[in-house]
Design an enzyme around this catalytic site. Sequence first.
Site, PDB file in Angstrom:
ATOM      1  N   ASP A  83       0.791  -1.233   0.000  1.00 16.22           N
ATOM      2  CA  ASP A  83       0.000   0.000   0.000  1.00 16.22           C
ATOM      3  C   ASP A  83       0.825   1.285   0.000  1.00 16.22           C
ATOM      4  OD1 ASP A  83       1.043  -0.369   2.512  1.00 16.22           O
ATOM      5  OD2 ASP A  83      -0.823  -0.171   3.620  1.00 16.22           O
ATOM      6  N   HIS A  84       2.063   1.220   0.497  1.00 16.10           N
ATOM      7  CA  HIS A  84       2.845   2.445   0.648  1.00 16.10           C
ATOM      8  C   HIS A  84       3.524   2.854  -0.658  1.00 16.10           C
ATOM      9  CE1 HIS A  84       2.241   1.959   4.907  1.00 16.10           C
ATOM     10  NE2 HIS A  84       2.999   2.991   5.193  1.00 16.10           N
ATOM     11  N   ASP A 121       3.850  -1.133  11.544  1.00 17.29           N
ATOM     12  CA  ASP A 121       3.423   0.207  11.157  1.00 17.29           C
ATOM     13  C   ASP A 121       2.838   0.862  12.406  1.00 17.29           C
ATOM     14  OD1 ASP A 121       2.664   1.784   8.357  1.00 17.29           O
ATOM     15  OD2 ASP A 121       1.462   2.336  10.094  1.00 17.29           O
ATOM     16  N   ARG A 171      -0.385  12.916  10.084  1.00 14.59           N
ATOM     17  CA  ARG A 171       0.944  13.487  10.377  1.00 14.59           C
ATOM     18  C   ARG A 171       1.233  14.665   9.462  1.00 14.59           C
ATOM     19  NH1 ARG A 171       3.877   7.692  11.366  1.00 14.59           N
ATOM     20  NH2 ARG A 171       3.186   7.644  13.532  1.00 14.59           N
ATOM     21  N   SER A 201       6.835   7.211  13.028  1.00 18.16           N
ATOM     22  CA  SER A 201       6.626   5.901  12.405  1.00 18.16           C
ATOM     23  C   SER A 201       7.390   4.788  13.112  1.00 18.16           C
ATOM     24  CB  SER A 201       7.049   5.955  10.946  1.00 18.16           C
ATOM     25  OG  SER A 201       8.432   5.726  10.854  1.00 18.16           O
ATOM     26  N   ARG A 253       9.255   2.798  11.400  1.00 15.52           N
ATOM     27  CA  ARG A 253      10.263   2.341  10.436  1.00 15.52           C
ATOM     28  C   ARG A 253      11.588   2.023  11.115  1.00 15.52           C
ATOM     29  NH1 ARG A 253       9.967   8.046   7.370  1.00 15.52           N
ATOM     30  NH2 ARG A 253       7.812   7.389   7.552  1.00 15.52           N
TER      31      ARG A 253
HETATM   32  C1  MIC Z   1       4.025   6.443   8.357  1.00 12.98           C
HETATM   33  O1  MIC Z   1       2.860   6.770   8.397  1.00 12.98           O
HETATM   34  O2  MIC Z   1       4.961   7.162   8.758  1.00 12.98           O
HETATM   35  C2  MIC Z   1       4.377   5.067   7.792  1.00 12.98           C
HETATM   36  C3  MIC Z   1       5.044   5.280   6.495  1.00 12.98           C
HETATM   37  O3  MIC Z   1       3.195   4.356   7.577  1.00 12.98           O
HETATM   38  C4  MIC Z   1       5.272   4.349   8.804  1.00 12.98           C
HETATM   39  C5  MIC Z   1       5.814   3.083   8.330  1.00 12.98           C
HETATM   40  C6  MIC Z   1       6.980   3.221   7.407  1.00 12.98           C
HETATM   41  O4  MIC Z   1       7.801   4.107   7.549  1.00 12.98           O
HETATM   42  O5  MIC Z   1       7.076   2.376   6.511  1.00 12.98           O
HETATM   43  C7  MIC Z   1       4.594   4.096  10.156  1.00 12.98           C
HETATM   44  O6  MIC Z   1       3.643   4.757  10.487  1.00 12.98           O
HETATM   45  O7  MIC Z   1       5.086   3.244  10.913  1.00 12.98           O
HETATM   46 FE1  SF4 Z   2      -0.022   4.955   5.042  1.00 19.16          FE
HETATM   47 FE2  SF4 Z   2       1.244   5.618   7.283  1.00 19.16          FE
HETATM   48 FE3  SF4 Z   2      -0.122   7.432   5.888  1.00 19.16          FE
HETATM   49 FE4  SF4 Z   2      -1.414   5.543   7.179  1.00 19.16          FE
HETATM   50  S1  SF4 Z   2      -0.155   7.147   8.092  1.00 19.16           S
HETATM   51  S2  SF4 Z   2      -1.823   6.244   5.110  1.00 19.16           S
HETATM   52  S3  SF4 Z   2      -0.053   3.813   6.958  1.00 19.16           S
HETATM   53  S4  SF4 Z   2       1.708   6.350   5.235  1.00 19.16           S
END
Ligand code: MIC
Ligand code: SF4
Length: 680
Positions: free
Chosen positions: A79-80, A134, A402, A570, A572
Amino acid sequence: MGLTLTYKLLSAHLAEGKIAGLRQAQSSRGGRDFAKCEEIGIRIDQTLTQDATGTTAFLLFESMGAGRVKTQLSASYVDHNIAGFGPENQTDHIYLQTAAAKAGVYHSRAGNGICHQVHLERFAKPGVTLLGSDSHTPTAGGIGALAIGAGGLDVAAAMAGGLFYLTCPKVLGVKLTGKLNDWVAAKDVILKLLSILTTKANVGWVVEYFGEGASGLSVPQRATITNMGAELGVTTSIFGSDEQTRKFLAAQKRENDYQPLAADADAEYDRVIEINLNELEPMAACPSSPDNVKTVSEIAGVRTGQVGSTGSLQVIIGSCTNSSFADLMMVAGVLKGRRINHMVEFSIAPGSREVLNMLAENGALAEIISAGARVLESGCGPCIGQGLSPADGVVSLRTFNRNFPGRSGTAGDKVYLVSPETAVASVLTGFITDPRELPKLFGIKYPKIGLPSEFVINDSMIEKPLSEKDAAKAEVIRGSTIVVPETPTQLPDNLQGQVLIKCGDKITTDHIMPAGRFLKLRSNVPEYAKAVFNCFDEKGKPTFAERAMELKKKGTAGIIVAGESYGQGSSREHAALCPMYLGVRAVIAKSIERIHKANLINFCIVPIVFAEPGDYEKIRLADRLEIDNILEAIKNSDEVKVIDKTSSFEFVGKLKLSRRDRDILLSAGLLNYTKKGQRY
Ligand code: MIC
Ligand code: SF4
């Protein structure tokens, strides 16, 4: 005294440690002492991974040699990273698809939707534990699951049957009373809570919602609230499971997954906050932090100011926070027969193919399109900087969770986080607008959208895992752009290091490890590592990565110095894995966030907290630091002595570590720890 729902679910899944004893110990000390807190280990029923963290998680899972997953259910989502710039994305998808089939994992293909939305729709159930790579995994708390975000390596360990370890949380009860007024949304509830609690200093808490106001919210509304609880930095957020939950599951044709769940009537919370939904008004998180909250009426009228161009305002409705069927039906109801303001660029990204399909079938999508919207694929998209970066100075209104600086892909961006109601009102006017003005301005009545009695179910894009027999013969396809990550080396007993960066408070993992156009490098650590801290690199000067590599070649450890709440945001693990690759061996900060701290430990970077926050001021960039006997300290002590050899002073750093954290650090990281025959 009765039990909270959180404690009931923790107790039901407890495999190591004690819950009640730990709480008593905490309160008798009159405060929380993490260094002495014992951890608890819980069994994990379900796991969730997504492509941006999942490739590493699956590679690490494979190197654990576990074979098939041992959970009740594991699901892998794409999805990302689905735009496909260059071959890397699809290479990752093919790997994930074949690795999932072999390991016994469901695989949701690109285009099927955002992991949290799809998991809520198709797999999450009340009462289960869910661990996801995530940070927004707590979305499933909206259905009564105990859902926690973690680094990919922790999730891989859970897939292999390992326990998940956490500090026994304190429970914050949020009592919701009253009922949301028209044009006021679930998003406003969580923004209100963020204005009270902020994004800092909430590590180690679980937020549990209860009260008659909670009973009035649907599962998707609850999921918006638990989703964005991640921004508080808490372990998770949860609602009880009740008639609303049963209705949602029945509409998803999963009524058998329903069970009622609630805290005891006399449950004892560590703290209670009351929010009266009747008194709430539309809220917005202003640039550039989810806790920079104001009421929409305070900021109404804001726009870029380039009248006559689409640069006046950018509006996007989507992300795992606010892209449900009800959200988009409300948007369609407002836009029906109208045109968006010509100065606005407006896009929607429905959270799942289920939502998109239903909007297409009932005609709502046509209303939204004919009003002037751009329709994006069901995925994370602009939320993670994959397209639609605003032009310099353009105000962007998003229903996301975010708005960290630069996350949209534009340095110096001005991103506001709002409800779909506020977003669609602003789409019509061309400036930030309180949606309660819509009846007056355009004669629009609030479109009240309930839960449909049936969702249109089509699981054809979710691939079932292979049977054990077929899996034994199946091949995992790992393309050439996928590089297996390095494992850390043993820490030296005398750590000689140099301060590579000195950063301030609230450094997010987006600062440490940018996503956006770098996201496609997630499965290639040596390449991705070149972007570590690149937002702080100065033109014409060596980058963080170059300086770190230089130091590593000399055998000197890299050290990161930071302020409060280091590693927010996140899950990550690349924010630990890539610095580890560059030779970073310690982070010294005023405080470190939960998931990031665990990731640091998993990749053998020592998390150290200033005993005296004032010592932070005395350290300078490029100072040479020495920590002697660090291994002994990790083994037996709660402190290390740090000598700043450049500025000639000493200070004490706290080691807030559990026994298991210590063992992992002494084993050179979690993977080596598991290889030594320790339990996951
Ligand atoms: C995000 O919203 O920051 C992400 C991208 O979904 C991350 C995961 C990632 O960095 O792959 C998260 O929320 O953990
Ligand atoms: Fe995707 Fe993270 Fe954004 Fe949710 S917050 S839509 S999981 S990148």
